[in-house]
Design an enzyme around this catalytic site. Structure first.
Site, short mmCIF file in Angstrom:
data_model
loop_
_atom_site.label_atom_id
_atom_site.label_comp_id
_atom_site.label_asym_id
_atom_site.label_seq_id
_atom_site.Cartn_x
_atom_site.Cartn_y
_atom_site.Cartn_z
N TYR A 30 0.72 -1.41 -0.16
CA TYR A 30 0.05 0.02 0.12
C TYR A 30 0.84 1.24 0.28
CZ TYR A 30 -4.26 -2.52 1.15
OH TYR A 30 -5.40 -3.34 1.28
N TYR B 163 -0.86 -9.89 1.07
CA TYR B 163 0.13 -9.29 1.85
C TYR B 163 0.47 -9.89 3.00
CZ TYR B 163 -3.34 -6.02 3.31
OH TYR B 163 -4.64 -5.42 3.93
N ARG C 211 -2.90 -11.97 3.99
CA ARG C 211 -4.13 -11.62 3.88
C ARG C 211 -4.48 -11.84 2.25
NH1 ARG C 211 -7.59 -7.92 5.00
NH2 ARG C 211 -8.81 -10.02 4.54
N HIS D 271 -7.25 -8.69 -1.89
CA HIS D 271 -8.65 -7.87 -1.62
C HIS D 271 -8.82 -6.38 -2.04
CE1 HIS D 271 -6.43 -7.20 1.75
NE2 HIS D 271 -7.08 -6.10 1.97
N HIS E 180 -10.62 -2.91 -0.75
CA HIS E 180 -11.65 -2.52 0.12
C HIS E 180 -12.49 -1.56 -0.54
CE1 HIS E 180 -8.82 -3.37 3.65
NE2 HIS E 180 -8.10 -3.11 2.73
#
Ligand SMILES: [Fe+3]
Lengths: 249, 187
Positions: free
Chosen positions: A117, A156, A166, A169, A171
């Site tokens: 991110y 990640y 995780r 995905h 959000h």
């Protein structure tokens, strides 16, 4: 390095035990200990039932003065082509009665193709892609439809337990026509091998409910020599206008 | 038609800060306006520690009790009151909105800010209300507040501070746990 984190085996056993006593729940549990950060952050008392009134019955309104159409394309925001698998995610936002939610704001954010991110708190040693911010916004159309062109995010690691990852995905932040329908969730990709291991996804104890967060690959949305298409519809909770009239009748 | 089953929520996670906040997201009115009030507080976990990665949104009526349904929240020009705001808490769990005191939605009713809470570690959003202090009769008659024990009730009523601001703390868990709401059709 030695780690004092629990193993995946321990966490998976906790998940299995919690699922064993569960049936038919449609939303995540707030109290779901395998997700360690939830331990001190879930209310212990039952939610209090209230009849919505005033501002709760009216969602905020967004319009073309609020966002630019280019915000729906995450591949053109940073002055160059981001690295990764170009995709489109398209679907509809419906309310609990199946009505399209029109002209409403949809916001997304995600990791880049390497699972990183653009966030100062993200310490995962994967490359930052200077051509990808991972943030998008759009307004739904008259049929409740939304569409984002983006890059498939990577999985990640995180520190919930040892070797925790995780599933990939995106959000999603959503509004309905009432503020009572406000919700934030995560969209996943079909067939991810990390599903069974992930305590955030598995906090939804019912398989059918979990499946509602997984997009479908849709070859009709894929574009020749350009991108792959995923479809994901979102259903919000029901509204109360009609419900309260019915109640008075 | 049978109800559709709602899509499950998920946590906002730790990495929303570069995506959801925007310029003047917490300024429902410009800070200089004569009727501006600050609604602020701290979000705490079950150990009484401030949560540094929560995000709050408020939805409200104007001073006359009308709930605006107008665009202009994401690019605020300082003249339009949209009745909605968003604020990520700071590193010590504090949030602060600049807004106006809402009027009640019906005559004699109790006025409140509708509040939504998101946080890392919180698996689904929570709804609550920050009631406006002062009108004792209205608060007394409010159907939600009337059903609560005194401590829980007090937790839903904002506190008027000496500087005129309104303080509303959120406790996700613990002895002072905030009352969070489920609305019909949230099943
Ligand atoms: Fe994430």
């Amino acid at each position: 390095m030695m780690s004092n984190l629990d193993s995946q085996e321990v966490v998976s056993k906790e998940i299995a035990d919690l699922h064993a006593g569960a049936e038919g729940e449609t939303q995540p549990r707030l109290d779901f200990a395998p997700y360690r950060s939830s331990l001190l952050r879930h209310p212990t008392k039952d939610l209090r039932h209230a009849d919505p009134e005033g501002a709760e019955l009216v969602a905020p309104v967004f319009g073309h003065s609020d966002i630019d159409p280019v915000e729906a394309d995450l591949t053109i925001q940073a002055g160059g082509e981001p690295i990764g698998e170009r995709i489109v995610v398209r679907g509809r936002v419906l309310d609990g009665d199946g009505r399209p939610v029109r002209g409403q704001l949809v916001e997304i954010w995600q990791a880049n193709a390497a699972g990183r991110y653009i966030h100062k708190g993200d310490q995962h040693p994967a490359p930052i892609d200077r051509h990808f911010t991972g943030v998008g916004r759009c307004l739904t159309g008259d049929d409740g439809s939304y569409a984002f062109t983006t890059i498939k995010p990577g999985p990640y690691p995180w520190r919930n337990h040892h070797n925790a990852w995780r599933p990939a995905h995106i959000h999603f932040s959503l509004f309905g026509t009432e503020f009572t329908q406000r919700m934030i969730t995560q969209m996943y990709f079909p067939g991810d091998p990390l599903f069974a291991l992930d305590p955030i996804y598995q906090a939804i104890t019912d398989q059918k409910a979990r499946d509602r967060l997984v997009a479908t690959y849709d070859h009709d949305l894929s574009e020749h020599e350009w991108l792959l298409g995923y479809r994901w519809d979102i259903v919000l909770t029901g509204t109360h206008g009609t419900w309260m009239e019915a109640d008075d009748a | 038609m049978p109800d559709l089953v709602a899509t499950p929520g998920q946590t906002i996670g730790p990495f929303f800060h570069y995506a959801l906040p925007f310029d003047r997201d917490r300024e429902l009115v410009p800070p200089g306006r004569p009727d501006a009030v600050r609604l602020h507080g701290t979000v705490y976990d079950g150990a009484g520690k401030p949560i540094p990665d929560a995000l709050l949104e408020i939805r409200q009526a104007d001073a006359t009790g009308q709930v605006p349904a107008v665009e202009g929240s994401l690019r605020r020009d300082g003249t339009v009151f949209t009745g909605w705001g968003r604020c990520a808490v700071d590193s010590v769990g504090r949030y602060s909105f600049t807004t106006v005191v809402p009027g009640p939605s019906s005559p004699g009713g109790a006025a409140f800010y509708a509040v939504t809470v998101f946080a890392r570690g919180l698996l689904n959003r929570l709804f609550t209300r920050a009631y406006i202090p002062g009108d004792a009769d209205a608060l007394e008659a409010d159907p939600l507040l009337a059903g609560l024990d005194p401590e829980a009730r007090d937790g839903l009523v904002a506190v008027r501070e000496e500087d005129g601001s309104l303080r509303f703390d959120v406790h996700l868990q613990g002895g002072r746990e905030t009352v969070f709401l489920a609305f019909p059709r949230h099943a």
